[in-house]
Design a protein around this motif. Structure first.
Motif, PDB file in Angstrom:
ATOM      1  N   ARG A   2     -16.124  -8.155  -8.851  1.00  0.00           N
ATOM      2  CA  ARG A   2     -17.051  -8.640  -7.833  1.00  0.00           C
ATOM      3  C   ARG A   2     -17.828  -7.492  -7.203  1.00  0.00           C
ATOM      4  O   ARG A   2     -18.975  -7.661  -6.803  1.00  0.00           O
ATOM      5  N   ASP A   3     -17.241  -6.313  -7.149  1.00  0.00           N
ATOM      6  CA  ASP A   3     -17.962  -5.151  -6.629  1.00  0.00           C
ATOM      7  C   ASP A   3     -19.122  -4.753  -7.543  1.00  0.00           C
ATOM      8  O   ASP A   3     -20.100  -4.165  -7.084  1.00  0.00           O
ATOM      9  N   PHE A   4     -19.010  -5.064  -8.828  1.00  0.00           N
ATOM     10  CA  PHE A   4     -20.030  -4.687  -9.798  1.00  0.00           C
ATOM     11  C   PHE A   4     -21.018  -5.813 -10.112  1.00  0.00           C
ATOM     12  O   PHE A   4     -21.882  -5.645 -10.983  1.00  0.00           O
ATOM     13  N   ALA A   5     -20.912  -6.951  -9.454  1.00  0.00           N
ATOM     14  CA  ALA A   5     -21.728  -8.117  -9.795  1.00  0.00           C
ATOM     15  C   ALA A   5     -23.225  -7.811  -9.762  1.00  0.00           C
ATOM     16  O   ALA A   5     -23.958  -8.154 -10.695  1.00  0.00           O
ATOM     17  N   TYR A   6     -23.687  -7.164  -8.707  1.00  0.00           N
ATOM     18  CA  TYR A   6     -25.118  -6.880  -8.590  1.00  0.00           C
ATOM     19  C   TYR A   6     -25.588  -5.984  -9.735  1.00  0.00           C
ATOM     20  O   TYR A   6     -26.588  -6.277 -10.393  1.00  0.00           O
ATOM     21  N   GLN A  60     -16.233 -15.962 -13.622  1.00  0.00           N
ATOM     22  CA  GLN A  60     -17.394 -16.572 -14.275  1.00  0.00           C
ATOM     23  C   GLN A  60     -18.140 -17.453 -13.273  1.00  0.00           C
ATOM     24  O   GLN A  60     -19.375 -17.421 -13.195  1.00  0.00           O
ATOM     25  N   GLU A  61     -17.390 -18.233 -12.517  1.00  0.00           N
ATOM     26  CA  GLU A  61     -17.991 -19.093 -11.493  1.00  0.00           C
ATOM     27  C   GLU A  61     -18.657 -18.255 -10.408  1.00  0.00           C
ATOM     28  O   GLU A  61     -19.745 -18.582  -9.927  1.00  0.00           O
ATOM     29  N   TYR A  62     -17.997 -17.158 -10.011  1.00  0.00           N
ATOM     30  CA  TYR A  62     -18.569 -16.274  -8.994  1.00  0.00           C
ATOM     31  C   TYR A  62     -19.905 -15.696  -9.464  1.00  0.00           C
ATOM     32  O   TYR A  62     -20.885 -15.701  -8.722  1.00  0.00           O
ATOM     33  N   ILE A  63     -19.960 -15.229 -10.700  1.00  0.00           N
ATOM     34  CA  ILE A  63     -21.202 -14.660 -11.241  1.00  0.00           C
ATOM     35  C   ILE A  63     -22.275 -15.744 -11.326  1.00  0.00           C
ATOM     36  O   ILE A  63     -23.443 -15.501 -11.012  1.00  0.00           O
ATOM     37  N   LYS A  64     -21.881 -16.941 -11.702  1.00  0.00           N
ATOM     38  CA  LYS A  64     -22.832 -18.058 -11.750  1.00  0.00           C
ATOM     39  C   LYS A  64     -23.427 -18.306 -10.359  1.00  0.00           C
ATOM     40  O   LYS A  64     -24.643 -18.433 -10.196  1.00  0.00           O
ATOM     41  N   LEU A  65     -22.564 -18.350  -9.340  1.00  0.00           N
ATOM     42  CA  LEU A  65     -23.031 -18.567  -7.971  1.00  0.00           C
ATOM     43  C   LEU A  65     -23.863 -17.379  -7.487  1.00  0.00           C
ATOM     44  O   LEU A  65     -24.877 -17.564  -6.814  1.00  0.00           O
ATOM     45  N   TYR A  66     -23.446 -16.181  -7.838  1.00  0.00           N
ATOM     46  CA  TYR A  66     -24.177 -14.971  -7.448  1.00  0.00           C
ATOM     47  C   TYR A  66     -25.583 -15.014  -8.024  1.00  0.00           C
ATOM     48  O   TYR A  66     -26.565 -14.722  -7.347  1.00  0.00           O
ATOM     49  N   ARG A  67     -25.683 -15.407  -9.290  1.00  0.00           N
ATOM     50  CA  ARG A  67     -26.991 -15.520  -9.956  1.00  0.00           C
ATOM     51  C   ARG A  67     -27.831 -16.612  -9.293  1.00  0.00           C
ATOM     52  O   ARG A  67     -29.026 -16.437  -9.056  1.00  0.00           O
ATOM     53  N   MET A  68     -27.210 -17.725  -8.970  1.00  0.00           N
ATOM     54  CA  MET A  68     -27.929 -18.832  -8.333  1.00  0.00           C
ATOM     55  C   MET A  68     -28.400 -18.457  -6.932  1.00  0.00           C
ATOM     56  O   MET A  68     -29.437 -18.932  -6.481  1.00  0.00           O
ATOM     57  N   ALA A  69     -27.637 -17.601  -6.250  1.00  0.00           N
ATOM     58  CA  ALA A  69     -27.997 -17.216  -4.884  1.00  0.00           C
ATOM     59  C   ALA A  69     -29.344 -16.505  -4.843  1.00  0.00           C
ATOM     60  O   ALA A  69     -30.023 -16.502  -3.817  1.00  0.00           O
ATOM     61  N   LEU A 114     -24.181 -23.342  -0.826  1.00  0.00           N
ATOM     62  CA  LEU A 114     -23.368 -22.231  -1.334  1.00  0.00           C
ATOM     63  C   LEU A 114     -21.965 -22.354  -0.758  1.00  0.00           C
ATOM     64  O   LEU A 114     -21.808 -22.657   0.420  1.00  0.00           O
ATOM     65  N   PRO A 115     -20.929 -22.117  -1.559  1.00  0.00           N
ATOM     66  CA  PRO A 115     -19.560 -22.161  -1.034  1.00  0.00           C
ATOM     67  C   PRO A 115     -19.349 -21.089   0.039  1.00  0.00           C
ATOM     68  O   PRO A 115     -19.840 -19.965  -0.086  1.00  0.00           O
ATOM     69  N   SER A 116     -18.608 -21.429   1.071  1.00  0.00           N
ATOM     70  CA  SER A 116     -18.388 -20.488   2.174  1.00  0.00           C
ATOM     71  C   SER A 116     -17.653 -19.232   1.718  1.00  0.00           C
ATOM     72  O   SER A 116     -17.908 -18.146   2.227  1.00  0.00           O
ATOM     73  N   GLU A 117     -16.749 -19.357   0.732  1.00  0.00           N
ATOM     74  CA  GLU A 117     -16.036 -18.183   0.225  1.00  0.00           C
ATOM     75  C   GLU A 117     -17.007 -17.181  -0.388  1.00  0.00           C
ATOM     76  O   GLU A 117     -16.863 -15.977  -0.235  1.00  0.00           O
ATOM     77  N   PHE A 118     -18.002 -17.689  -1.091  1.00  0.00           N
ATOM     78  CA  PHE A 118     -19.008 -16.822  -1.695  1.00  0.00           C
ATOM     79  C   PHE A 118     -19.820 -16.117  -0.609  1.00  0.00           C
ATOM     80  O   PHE A 118     -20.061 -14.923  -0.668  1.00  0.00           O
ATOM     81  N   LEU A 119     -20.220 -16.872   0.394  1.00  0.00           N
ATOM     82  CA  LEU A 119     -20.993 -16.291   1.491  1.00  0.00           C
ATOM     83  C   LEU A 119     -20.185 -15.235   2.230  1.00  0.00           C
ATOM     84  O   LEU A 119     -20.700 -14.153   2.536  1.00  0.00           O
ATOM     85  N   ASP A 120     -18.910 -15.514   2.495  1.00  0.00           N
ATOM     86  CA  ASP A 120     -18.047 -14.555   3.186  1.00  0.00           C
ATOM     87  C   ASP A 120     -17.893 -13.269   2.384  1.00  0.00           C
ATOM     88  O   ASP A 120     -17.993 -12.167   2.921  1.00  0.00           O
ATOM     89  N   HIS A 121     -17.631 -13.401   1.078  1.00  0.00           N
ATOM     90  CA  HIS A 121     -17.457 -12.225   0.236  1.00  0.00           C
ATOM     91  C   HIS A 121     -18.751 -11.416   0.163  1.00  0.00           C
ATOM     92  O   HIS A 121     -18.726 -10.189   0.249  1.00  0.00           O
ATOM     93  N   THR A 122     -19.870 -12.086   0.012  1.00  0.00           N
ATOM     94  CA  THR A 122     -21.152 -11.393  -0.085  1.00  0.00           C
ATOM     95  C   THR A 122     -21.474 -10.667   1.211  1.00  0.00           C
ATOM     96  O   THR A 122     -21.918  -9.512   1.193  1.00  0.00           O
ATOM     97  N   LEU A 123     -21.232 -11.298   2.340  1.00  0.00           N
ATOM     98  CA  LEU A 123     -21.482 -10.653   3.630  1.00  0.00           C
ATOM     99  C   LEU A 123     -20.601  -9.419   3.796  1.00  0.00           C
ATOM    100  O   LEU A 123     -21.081  -8.361   4.217  1.00  0.00           O
ATOM    101  N   GLN A 124     -19.337  -9.533   3.437  1.00  0.00           N
ATOM    102  CA  GLN A 124     -18.433  -8.383   3.513  1.00  0.00           C
ATOM    103  C   GLN A 124     -18.909  -7.258   2.597  1.00  0.00           C
ATOM    104  O   GLN A 124     -18.904  -6.090   2.983  1.00  0.00           O
TER     105      GLN A 124
END
Length: 87
Positions: free
Chosen positions: A15-19, A45-54, A66-76
């Motif tokens: 997840r640190d390397f997603a971008y 895989q789901e996280y990368i899919k959501l990251y791409r969709m974001a 967007l799922p709140s877990e994704f938003l929380d992780h991205t904000l952090q």
């Protein structure tokens, strides 16, 4: 270092390397490890899919947010890198 870790990354590292992954900026070995992990981890895989969709907010609606877990992780992630402040 175990062979497992040499070939794979744990989820938090992926997840640190997603971008960088989505921008095509991972080095050869990091990219190999990243892709190897993704092939076997449905959660990432789901996280990368959501990251791409974001990147395209039109894909999310009031009924399909967007799922709140994704938003929380991205904000952090952004806070840790100094992109956004704590307040």
């Amino acid at each position: 270092m175990s062979l497992f870790y040499a070939l794979y990354y744990p989820c938090d590292k992926v997840r640190d390397f997603a971008y960088d992954y989505l921008e095509g900026k991972l080095g050869l070995l990091t990219g190999f490890r990243f892709k190897r992990h993704l092939r076997g981890c449905e959660e990432c895989q789901e996280y990368i899919k959501l990251y791409r969709m974001a990147a395209d907010p039109s894909k999310f609606t009031f009924e399909n947010p967007l799922p709140s877990e994704f938003l929380d992780h991205t904000l952090q992630f952004l806070k840790e890198r100094g992109v956004v402040g704590d307040g």
